[in-house]
Scaffold this motif. Structure first.
Motif, PDB file in Angstrom:
ATOM      1  N   LYS A   1       0.846  -1.188   0.000  1.00 34.45           N
ATOM      2  CA  LYS A   1       0.000   0.000   0.000  1.00 34.45           C
ATOM      3  C   LYS A   1       0.889   1.247   0.000  1.00 34.45           C
ATOM      4  N   LYS A   2       0.525   2.206  -0.822  1.00 33.38           N
ATOM      5  CA  LYS A   2       1.342   3.410  -0.976  1.00 33.38           C
ATOM      6  C   LYS A   2       0.737   4.593  -0.212  1.00 33.38           C
ATOM      7  N   TYR A   3       1.602   5.323   0.474  1.00 34.21           N
ATOM      8  CA  TYR A   3       1.185   6.512   1.223  1.00 34.21           C
ATOM      9  C   TYR A   3       2.013   7.718   0.745  1.00 34.21           C
ATOM     10  N   ASP A   4       1.337   8.688   0.180  1.00 36.56           N
ATOM     11  CA  ASP A   4       2.035   9.910  -0.241  1.00 36.56           C
ATOM     12  C   ASP A   4       2.098  10.882   0.933  1.00 36.56           C
ATOM     13  N   ILE A   5       3.303  11.330   1.212  1.00 34.34           N
ATOM     14  CA  ILE A   5       3.547  12.227   2.345  1.00 34.34           C
ATOM     15  C   ILE A   5       4.252  13.478   1.836  1.00 34.34           C
ATOM     16  N   HIS A   6       3.764  14.642   2.256  1.00 34.75           N
ATOM     17  CA  HIS A   6       4.304  15.918   1.754  1.00 34.75           C
ATOM     18  C   HIS A   6       4.925  16.731   2.887  1.00 34.75           C
ATOM     19  N   ALA A   7       5.846  17.588   2.503  1.00 39.81           N
ATOM     20  CA  ALA A   7       6.472  18.499   3.470  1.00 39.81           C
ATOM     21  C   ALA A   7       6.593  19.875   2.836  1.00 39.81           C
ATOM     22  N   ASN A   8       6.052  20.875   3.515  1.00 43.65           N
ATOM     23  CA  ASN A   8       6.221  22.261   3.081  1.00 43.65           C
ATOM     24  C   ASN A   8       7.405  22.856   3.836  1.00 43.65           C
ATOM     25  N   ILE A   9       8.343  23.410   3.094  1.00 45.19           N
ATOM     26  CA  ILE A   9       9.538  24.007   3.703  1.00 45.19           C
ATOM     27  C   ILE A   9       9.312  25.508   3.785  1.00 45.19           C
ATOM     28  N   THR A  10       9.182  26.015   4.993  1.00 46.94           N
ATOM     29  CA  THR A  10       8.839  27.420   5.195  1.00 46.94           C
ATOM     30  C   THR A  10      10.076  28.306   5.184  1.00 46.94           C
ATOM     31  N   GLU A  11       9.839  29.627   5.240  1.00 51.19           N
ATOM     32  CA  GLU A  11      10.936  30.593   5.220  1.00 51.19           C
ATOM     33  C   GLU A  11      11.762  30.545   6.506  1.00 51.19           C
ATOM     34  N   THR A  12      11.208  29.974   7.569  1.00 49.51           N
ATOM     35  CA  THR A  12      11.931  29.911   8.838  1.00 49.51           C
ATOM     36  C   THR A  12      12.822  28.671   8.943  1.00 49.51           C
ATOM     37  N   TYR A  13      12.827  27.829   7.912  1.00 48.09           N
ATOM     38  CA  TYR A  13      13.694  26.646   7.894  1.00 48.09           C
ATOM     39  C   TYR A  13      15.151  27.090   7.872  1.00 48.09           C
ATOM     40  N   PRO A  14      16.060  26.453   8.625  1.00 50.09           N
ATOM     41  CA  PRO A  14      15.857  25.279   9.491  1.00 50.09           C
ATOM     42  C   PRO A  14      15.622  25.638  10.957  1.00 50.09           C
ATOM     43  N   HIS A  15      15.315  26.904  11.233  1.00 49.35           N
ATOM     44  CA  HIS A  15      14.998  27.267  12.619  1.00 49.35           C
ATOM     45  C   HIS A  15      13.747  26.528  13.087  1.00 49.35           C
ATOM     46  N   SER A  16      12.868  26.230  12.156  1.00 49.59           N
ATOM     47  CA  SER A  16      11.699  25.393  12.453  1.00 49.59           C
ATOM     48  C   SER A  16      11.646  24.283  11.404  1.00 49.59           C
ATOM     49  N   PRO A  17      11.126  23.104  11.763  1.00 47.60           N
ATOM     50  CA  PRO A  17      11.126  21.971  10.834  1.00 47.60           C
ATOM     51  C   PRO A  17      10.102  22.154   9.715  1.00 47.60           C
ATOM     52  N   PRO A  18      10.225  21.377   8.634  1.00 50.74           N
ATOM     53  CA  PRO A  18       9.203  21.408   7.585  1.00 50.74           C
ATOM     54  C   PRO A  18       7.839  21.012   8.144  1.00 50.74           C
ATOM     55  N   VAL A  19       6.800  21.473   7.477  1.00 48.00           N
ATOM     56  CA  VAL A  19       5.437  21.140   7.892  1.00 48.00           C
ATOM     57  C   VAL A  19       4.975  19.928   7.085  1.00 48.00           C
ATOM     58  N   TRP A  20       4.793  18.793   7.763  1.00 50.31           N
ATOM     59  CA  TRP A  20       4.446  17.543   7.088  1.00 50.31           C
ATOM     60  C   TRP A  20       2.942  17.279   7.133  1.00 50.31           C
ATOM     61  N   PHE A  21       2.442  16.671   6.061  1.00 48.24           N
ATOM     62  CA  PHE A  21       1.045  16.218   6.025  1.00 48.24           C
ATOM     63  C   PHE A  21       0.927  15.076   5.022  1.00 48.24           C
ATOM     64  N   ALA A  22      -0.122  14.286   5.185  1.00 49.60           N
ATOM     65  CA  ALA A  22      -0.299  13.103   4.333  1.00 49.60           C
ATOM     66  C   ALA A  22      -1.730  13.011   3.827  1.00 49.60           C
ATOM     67  N   GLU A  23      -1.906  12.327   2.715  1.00 46.77           N
ATOM     68  CA  GLU A  23      -3.228  12.136   2.109  1.00 46.77           C
ATOM     69  C   GLU A  23      -3.849  10.838   2.627  1.00 46.77           C
ATOM     70  N   THR A  24      -3.803  10.676   3.917  1.00 49.09           N
ATOM     71  CA  THR A  24      -4.370   9.485   4.538  1.00 49.09           C
ATOM     72  C   THR A  24      -4.712   9.786   5.993  1.00 49.09           C
ATOM     73  N   GLU A  25      -5.626   8.988   6.539  1.00 42.95           N
ATOM     74  CA  GLU A  25      -5.981   9.114   7.953  1.00 42.95           C
ATOM     75  C   GLU A  25      -5.444   7.932   8.757  1.00 42.95           C
ATOM     76  N   ASP A  26      -4.583   7.150   8.133  1.00 41.27           N
ATOM     77  CA  ASP A  26      -3.983   6.018   8.824  1.00 41.27           C
ATOM     78  C   ASP A  26      -3.172   6.542  10.013  1.00 41.27           C
ATOM     79  N   THR A  27      -3.507   6.074  11.211  1.00 41.09           N
ATOM     80  CA  THR A  27      -2.860   6.591  12.420  1.00 41.09           C
ATOM     81  C   THR A  27      -1.361   6.284  12.466  1.00 41.09           C
TER      82      THR A  27
END
Length: 209
Positions: free
Chosen positions: A45-71
Motif C-alpha cells: 500500500k502506498k502513502y504519499d507524504i508531503h512536506a512544506n519548507i517554510t521561510e523559517t527553515y531550518p529554525h523550524s522543521p518542515p510542515v508535514w502532512f499526508a493524504e491518509t488518515e492512517d494513524t
C-alpha cells in the motif's frame, strides 16, 4: 530562505538515496519549497507524504502532512513537528520519518539508512545554523558599520568645510573693516535685547573706503 545552499544539497542527497524505483521509500518530487515522498508498506500500500519548507527553515522543521488518515502515518508525522536544532533539517527529518513508519508498520529499517542520509557531507552546522549563513550575517554587520563610519566621516568633513569657508570669508575682509563689522554685530545684539530691531546701516556706521 536561510541555509538555501545546504537545503539544495540535502535535496540532491535525498533524490539519490531514494529514487522512484525504491521498494520502500521514494522521493517523488523535491524543491526548496516542497517535498513529496511515497512510503510503501509490506502489503504494497502506498502513502504519499508531503512536506512544506517554510521561510523559517531550518529554525523550524518542515510542515508535514499526508493524504491518509492512517494513524500509523499521522502519528509518525506528528512526531516530526517536535524536533529542534539539526533534527529540523530535511535529511534528518526523513530519517526520523522512515524509522517511525517502519516501526509502526512492523517493517525492517532500510539498509544503510545512516549512510544514505549522511550529514557529514553537509557544511558544518552549529545549533541548527549553517556556517555559511553566520559568515553572511557577519559580513552584513561589518558592511553596516562601514556605512555608518562613512556617513560620520562625510558629516565631519562637511562641518570642516563649512568652518573653513566661514574662516576664509573672514580673512577676505580688511582688518579695519572687521572692527566695524564686530561693532555692528554688537549693536544689533543690544537692539534685539532691548526689543528694538535696528534698520539699515547708518552712513556714520559704514566703513570708509
Amino acid at each position: 530562505m536561510a541555509c538555501l545552499n545546504t537545503l539544495k544539497h540535502e535535496i540532491r542527497v535525498l533524490e539519490s538515496a531514494f529514487p522512484k524505483s525504491d521498494e520502500v521509500f521514494q522521493v517523488v518530487s523535491a524543491s526548496v519549497d516542497e517535498l513529496t515522498c511515497r512510503f510503501i508498506s509490506k502489503t504494497s500500500k502506498k502513502y504519499d507524504i508531503h512536506a512544506n519548507i517554510t521561510e523559517t527553515y531550518p529554525h523550524s522543521p518542515p510542515v508535514w502532512f499526508a493524504e491518509t488518515e492512517d494513524t500509523n502515518v499521522t502519528n509518525a508525522i506528528e512526531r516530526l513537528s517536535n524536533t529542534v536544532g539539526k533534527d529540523n533539517h530535511v535529511l534528518q527529518q526523513v530519517k526520523l520519518l522512515l524509522r517511525e513508519l517502519t516501526t509502526a508498520f512492523s517493517m525492517e529499517e532500510p539498509p544503510d539508512l545512516d549512510d544514505r542520509l549522511d550529514l557529514v557531507s553537509l557544511p558544518q552546522i552549529i545549533n541548527g545554523h549553517d556556517l555559511h549563513d553566520h559568515h553572511e550575517e557577519y559580513e552584513d554587520s561589518e558592511m553596516e558599520e562601514e556605512e555608518e563610519d562613512m556617513e560620520e566621516d562625510i558629516h565631519l568633513e562637511m562641518e570642516d568645510n563649512t568652518s573653513s569657508h566661514a574662516a576664509q570669508k573672514d580673512e577676505d575682509i580688511h582688518p579695519s573693516h572687521m572692527a566695524t563689522l564686530d561693532r555692528l554685530k554688537a549693536n544689533q545684539r543690544q537692539d534685539y535685547l532691548r526689543g528694538s530691531i535696528s534698520g539699515s546701516v547708518q552712513a556714520t556706521d559704514r566703513p570708509e573706503n
